[in-house]
Design a protein around this motif. Structure first.
Motif, mmCIF file in Angstrom:
data_model
loop_
_atom_site.group_PDB
_atom_site.id
_atom_site.type_symbol
_atom_site.label_atom_id
_atom_site.label_comp_id
_atom_site.label_asym_id
_atom_site.label_seq_id
_atom_site.Cartn_x
_atom_site.Cartn_y
_atom_site.Cartn_z
ATOM 1 N N ARG A 13 -27.243 24.350 25.905
ATOM 2 C CA ARG A 13 -26.640 25.426 26.379
ATOM 3 C C ARG A 13 -27.418 26.253 26.847
ATOM 4 O O ARG A 13 -27.564 26.520 27.963
ATOM 5 C CB ARG A 13 -25.563 26.038 25.473
ATOM 6 C CG ARG A 13 -24.403 25.293 25.447
ATOM 7 C CD ARG A 13 -23.330 26.062 25.863
ATOM 8 N NE ARG A 13 -21.966 25.727 25.674
ATOM 9 C CZ ARG A 13 -21.421 25.318 23.969
ATOM 10 N NH1 ARG A 13 -22.314 25.818 23.186
ATOM 11 N NH2 ARG A 13 -20.244 24.134 24.258
ATOM 12 N N SER A 14 -29.002 27.130 26.185
ATOM 13 C CA SER A 14 -29.409 28.562 26.994
ATOM 14 C C SER A 14 -30.362 27.511 27.442
ATOM 15 O O SER A 14 -30.932 28.268 28.176
ATOM 16 C CB SER A 14 -30.208 28.270 25.490
ATOM 17 O OG SER A 14 -31.113 27.488 25.483
ATOM 18 N N ILE A 15 -30.563 26.155 27.724
ATOM 19 C CA ILE A 15 -31.720 25.320 28.708
ATOM 20 C C ILE A 15 -31.097 25.239 29.723
ATOM 21 O O ILE A 15 -31.473 25.988 30.902
ATOM 22 C CB ILE A 15 -32.058 24.407 27.906
ATOM 23 C CG1 ILE A 15 -33.466 24.452 27.064
ATOM 24 C CG2 ILE A 15 -32.593 23.288 28.631
ATOM 25 C CD1 ILE A 15 -33.305 22.834 26.483
ATOM 26 N N VAL A 16 -29.712 24.379 29.662
ATOM 27 C CA VAL A 16 -28.571 24.893 30.469
ATOM 28 C C VAL A 16 -28.604 26.222 32.024
ATOM 29 O O VAL A 16 -28.703 26.115 33.054
ATOM 30 C CB VAL A 16 -27.299 24.399 30.148
ATOM 31 C CG1 VAL A 16 -26.109 23.948 31.570
ATOM 32 C CG2 VAL A 16 -28.119 22.901 30.272
ATOM 33 N N ASN A 17 -28.344 27.448 31.148
ATOM 34 C CA ASN A 17 -28.197 28.144 31.524
ATOM 35 C C ASN A 17 -29.405 28.552 32.169
ATOM 36 O O ASN A 17 -29.920 28.842 33.681
ATOM 37 C CB ASN A 17 -28.201 29.472 30.487
ATOM 38 C CG ASN A 17 -26.369 29.008 30.218
ATOM 39 O OD1 ASN A 17 -25.808 28.505 30.820
ATOM 40 N ND2 ASN A 17 -26.050 29.784 28.962
ATOM 41 N N GLN A 18 -30.703 28.492 32.092
ATOM 42 C CA GLN A 18 -31.927 28.228 32.954
ATOM 43 C C GLN A 18 -31.893 27.883 33.594
ATOM 44 O O GLN A 18 -32.646 28.775 34.765
ATOM 45 C CB GLN A 18 -33.007 28.719 31.205
ATOM 46 C CG GLN A 18 -34.219 28.977 31.281
ATOM 47 C CD GLN A 18 -34.994 28.028 30.171
ATOM 48 O OE1 GLN A 18 -34.840 28.217 29.552
ATOM 49 N NE2 GLN A 18 -36.421 27.759 31.194
ATOM 50 N N TYR A 19 -31.405 26.980 33.669
ATOM 51 C CA TYR A 19 -31.604 26.257 34.980
ATOM 52 C C TYR A 19 -31.083 26.653 35.847
ATOM 53 O O TYR A 19 -31.644 26.397 36.949
ATOM 54 C CB TYR A 19 -31.179 24.535 34.786
ATOM 55 C CG TYR A 19 -30.779 23.052 35.920
ATOM 56 C CD1 TYR A 19 -32.119 22.950 36.644
ATOM 57 C CD2 TYR A 19 -30.066 23.151 36.053
ATOM 58 C CE1 TYR A 19 -32.323 22.398 37.769
ATOM 59 C CE2 TYR A 19 -29.773 22.948 37.140
ATOM 60 C CZ TYR A 19 -30.720 22.111 37.963
ATOM 61 O OH TYR A 19 -30.435 21.327 38.867
ATOM 62 N N GLN A 20 -30.063 27.030 35.622
ATOM 63 C CA GLN A 20 -28.866 27.464 37.024
ATOM 64 C C GLN A 20 -29.003 28.850 37.348
ATOM 65 O O GLN A 20 -28.304 29.213 37.729
ATOM 66 C CB GLN A 20 -27.441 26.798 36.510
ATOM 67 C CG GLN A 20 -26.345 27.390 35.434
ATOM 68 C CD GLN A 20 -25.564 26.004 35.360
ATOM 69 O OE1 GLN A 20 -25.196 25.653 36.215
ATOM 70 N NE2 GLN A 20 -25.145 26.803 34.598
ATOM 71 N N SER A 21 -29.918 29.588 36.355
ATOM 72 C CA SER A 21 -29.857 31.420 36.552
ATOM 73 C C SER A 21 -30.599 31.362 38.358
ATOM 74 O O SER A 21 -30.126 32.072 38.952
ATOM 75 C CB SER A 21 -30.129 32.104 35.147
ATOM 76 O OG SER A 21 -31.063 31.218 35.377
ATOM 77 N N PRO A 22 -31.622 30.725 38.390
ATOM 78 C CA PRO A 22 -32.171 31.090 39.738
ATOM 79 C C PRO A 22 -31.232 31.040 40.668
ATOM 80 O O PRO A 22 -30.596 31.128 42.041
ATOM 81 C CB PRO A 22 -32.810 30.255 39.318
ATOM 82 C CG PRO A 22 -32.887 29.021 38.324
ATOM 83 C CD PRO A 22 -31.974 30.114 37.618
ATOM 84 N N ALA A 23 -30.467 29.345 40.551
ATOM 85 C CA ALA A 23 -29.562 29.163 41.762
ATOM 86 C C ALA A 23 -28.153 29.691 42.166
ATOM 87 O O ALA A 23 -27.907 30.368 42.945
ATOM 88 C CB ALA A 23 -29.861 27.188 42.263
#
Lengths: 383, 364
Positions: free
Chosen positions: B137-147
């Motif tokens: 989950r935290s990796i997914v969050n990291q992926y979407q936070s910039p966009a």
């Protein structure tokens, strides 16, 4: 008068001698009922105590919620914690009071809504929610963080819906937990506990029996009889094996009916692998007993070499794959490791042949190795 | 009186140190256990083997999966190309998780729709399963936070006392308490039973030594050796395992003394109760195993049902574990710890009193 006739074949004589030894051991067991207590009462007590006591599922985590300026917005957020079964929230109004509570271990964490929370939430910038968790127990801290994030994201979704917003382009993680859908830690801890308790019991049953005979001098007496060493060993193992299997059956029955852990594998495979594991544990106990020669040392080695390694290195609680490589090598000589693996699979996943065969093979090799060592050490003494 | 106690103590030390096997039991196992358990006992996951089932050809899935691959927590073990391949991988524990990206993942994200990412986790160890899910989950969050669009409220998380959540900081101070208990209990639990079996205890009772003096003479060696072992492990924790020692020494050692009094007391009581060494060993086991499992060493006491929680109040290890950990990490002072000292002192007084009483009464 009856007695061995000269026409008896050697194999018959051997059986008779073995029978005699087993009878002797059985008498000893019955007269000093502590062995029976070890085999039957101990697993029940330990499993009850640990089955309920050992859990990684945190519930009603005491948490302080600091609301510096109560209002409609904060109330909506706080309600999420009050309705969650994971938290026992306590509302406080200053962060100083909450930090004091955290220092005194009255709460495990603090959720901090500052006085400008509502203002920021309604305004342009994102509001900040502070979360402070006591990180001493890292695993527990991580679990608490996960719970808080759960409450937070549910609240986010609700506020978004309330304001008529549609969810943006997001990656939605859909989780599927196989074998243990409700994520009950008991489901994997109880099978592991069976392996640990049986390690203990196997070692306890045999660790001191040979040492005792050496100390009392009765071993020398046995040695001068025509009884062979293999027969002495078998005579020691068979009675305790039967006792141990009884204890094992009681433990498995409790796991299924008391703790309601699903059993999805085959009972036949369970029986065979349990027998193999118990033999290994008994052989290890015998080895300790033979090497130590006196009960004082045998007892200490039994405690140090069986329970703690089984508890920490078997993978019952701590993931073996995450240990450093050197420590992983050490775990290969822990018999409980293989049985924990087999039990967790048999209980939760079913009969997975790759898991069963590999681990059973390892147990078999260990068992033979221990028996070989026992045999070797016993022979040396005779000379 | 002092001279008599001293003489008995010297005799006890000699009987422990002269026998090479007893000596080895004292020295080697605690060192080995500290080294092995200090590294082994961790809930942190590393090199989690996982498999990827990617049906999407777009850029979004490639970027997300690259983040996962780059993480030190995960180790790509297999790529699968059909549903049928998933089951055997998970069954045989070759992977702990399978990440499944559906065929229209990138396309959906581009069109502004939510895109599902399926994660299948082996739940046989539910704790690891939960940690793996949190990591993903935290990796997914990291992926979407910039966009991704900014959420109306962000969560800022801080962990006190253990900023990076290192399990080792929790476990190694725990080992100070655990290994000290094992050594001091083992030393004392078998000591009287051994003499009783050999008949030398009767002789000792016939000397001018008073039962109280025997008690002290038997207790002190266990106490002193326990003190030395604990000091050694504390030093190892600080200098070898790099666990921060933020508090001061005095509150720790006051706690250690109380703890050793209760551990030695329990050991002597077990010893006084048993007639044979086998019984003493059984007694030591029956005390040690629950004391360790129900102490909060690995799993929190707060998760236990209330009845079991009450039982842990009788467990000296429970109190000392909190003392060691809070002196190490929280820089705890006497003011915070005082209510953990007296229960151990009480346990020590009761068990030592019972042992002394049993010395006189139980003669057979």
């Amino acid at each position: 008068m009856k007695g061995p006739r000269h026409s008896d074949s050697p194999s018959q004589k051997r059986l008779m001698r073995l029978g005699g030894l087993i009878r002797k051991e059985a008498h000893q067991i019955v007269r000093d009922p502590s062995s029976i207590a070890i085999a039957f009462v101990l697993p029940v007590i330990l499993l009850l105590l640990f089955g309920y006591g050992v859990s990684l599922d945190a519930e009603h985590v005491p948490i302080a919620i600091v609301v510096e300026q109560p209002g409609r917005e904060t109330a909506g957020f706080v309600a999420g914690f009050q309705h969650s079964p994971y938290f026992a929230p306590e509302i406080m109004h200053t962060i100083q009071r909450a930090e004091q509570a955290l220092m005194h271990r009255e709460v495990d964490g603090i959720v901090w809504l500052r006085s400008n929370f509502a203002q920021e939430l309604l305004g342009p910038g994102p509001a900040t929610i502070g979360l402070i968790v006591n990180g001493v127990n890292a695993n527990q801290a991580r679990i608490i963080e996960g719970y808080v994030k759960g409450v937070w994201s549910r609240w986010l979704k609700h506020t978004a819906l309330d304001q008529g917003m549609t969810p943006g382009p997001t990656v939605a993680v859909e989780q599927r937990i196989w074998f243990n859908a409700e994520m009950r830690s008991r489901n994997f801890l109880v099978p592991g506990l069976i392996a640990i308790i049986m390690t203990l019991i196997g070692a306890l049953l045999t660790a001191m029996v040979v040492a005792r005979e050496w100390e009392r001098g009765t071993m020398e007496a046995l040695m001068v009889t025509p009884v062979r060493i293999q027969e002495i060993l078998l005579g020691k193992i068979i009675p305790y094996f039967i006792l141990g299997m009884g204890g094992m059956a009681v433990s498995v029955a409790m796991a299924v009916w008391v703790f309601e852990v699903p059993f999805r594998g085959s009972y036949g495979v369970l029986f065979v692998t349990a027998a193999l594991f118990l033999l290994t544990a008994l052989a290890m106990g015998l080895l300790i007993s033979v090497v130590a020669k006196n009960q004082f040392v045998a007892g200490q080695i039994a405690i140090i070499a069986t329970f703690l390694p089984a508890f920490i290195l078997s993978g019952f609680l701590f993931d073996i794959g995450s240990m450093p490589k050197a420590v992983q090598m050490v775990t290969y000589i822990i018999a409980a490791r293989y049985f924990v693996n087999i039990l967790q699979s048999l209980f939760l996943a079913g009969t997975v042949w790759t898991v069963v065969i590999y681990n059973a093979l390892a147990l078999g090799i260990m068992c033979l190795f221990f028996l070989f060592l026992v045999r070797k050490r016993m022979k040396k003494r005779l000379e | 009186m002092l001279r008599r106690i001293l003489a008995l103590m010297v005799k006890e030390f000699i009987s422990i140190v002269v026998d090479p096997k007893s000596r080895i039991v004292l020295i080697a196992p605690p060192i080995i256990q500290l080294m092995v358990f200090g590294y082994a006992a961790t809930f942190d996951l590393e090199r989690v083997p996982y498999a990827v089932y990617n049906e999407d050809r777009g850029r979004a899935s490639r970027d997300l999966l690259a983040l996962l691959e780059g993480s030190p927590t995960f180790q790509l073990a297999a790529r699968v190309h059909s549903d049928r391949e998933i089951r055997p991988l998970l069954d045989a524990k070759r992977v702990m998780a399978v990440v499944h990206v559906g065929p229209r993942f990138s396309e959906r994200l581009l069109r502004g729709e939510p895109a599902p990412l399926q994660v299948i986790v082996d739940g046989r160890n539910s704790n690891s399963a939960m940690i793996v899910l949190n990591y993903i989950r935290s990796i997914v969050n990291q992926y979407q936070s910039p966009a991704g669009e900014t959420a109306p409220a962000g969560l800022r998380v801080r962990f006190w006392f253990n900023q990076n959540l290192e399990s080792r900081w929790f476990i190694v101070p725990g080992l100070v308490a655990l290994l000290t208990l094992v050594v001091s209990l083992l030393l004392t639990a078998l000591s009287v039973a051994r003499e009783r079996e050999a008949g030398t205890f009767d002789q000792m009772l016939a000397t001018p030594l008073r039962p109280g003096e025997i008690l002290v003479g038997k207790a002190l060696p266990g106490f002193i050796i326990g003190m030395a072992e604990a000091t050694f492990i504390v030093l190892m924790a600080v200098y070898w395992f790099d666990v921060p020692f933020r508090g001061v020494i005095a509150p720790l050692y006051v706690g250690l003394m109380m703890f050793l009094v209760s551990a030695v007391g329990a050991g002597l009581m077990i010893s006084a109760l048993s007639v044979t060494q086998q019984q003493a060993l059984l007694g030591a086991f029956l005390f040690l195993v629950p004391a360790i499992i129900l102490s909060g060493f690995a799993t929190p006491i707060a998760n236990m049902p209330p009845a079991v929680q009450y039982l842990t109040f009788l467990n000296p290890l429970r109190y000392f574990l909190i003392i060691v950990r809070s002196v190490f990490l929280e820089a705890a002072s006497f003011e915070v710890l005082w209510n953990l000292y007296w229960p151990m002192a009480l346990i020590g007084l009761v068990t030592l009193g019972a042992a002394g009483w049993l010395f006189r009464r139980r003669m057979y």
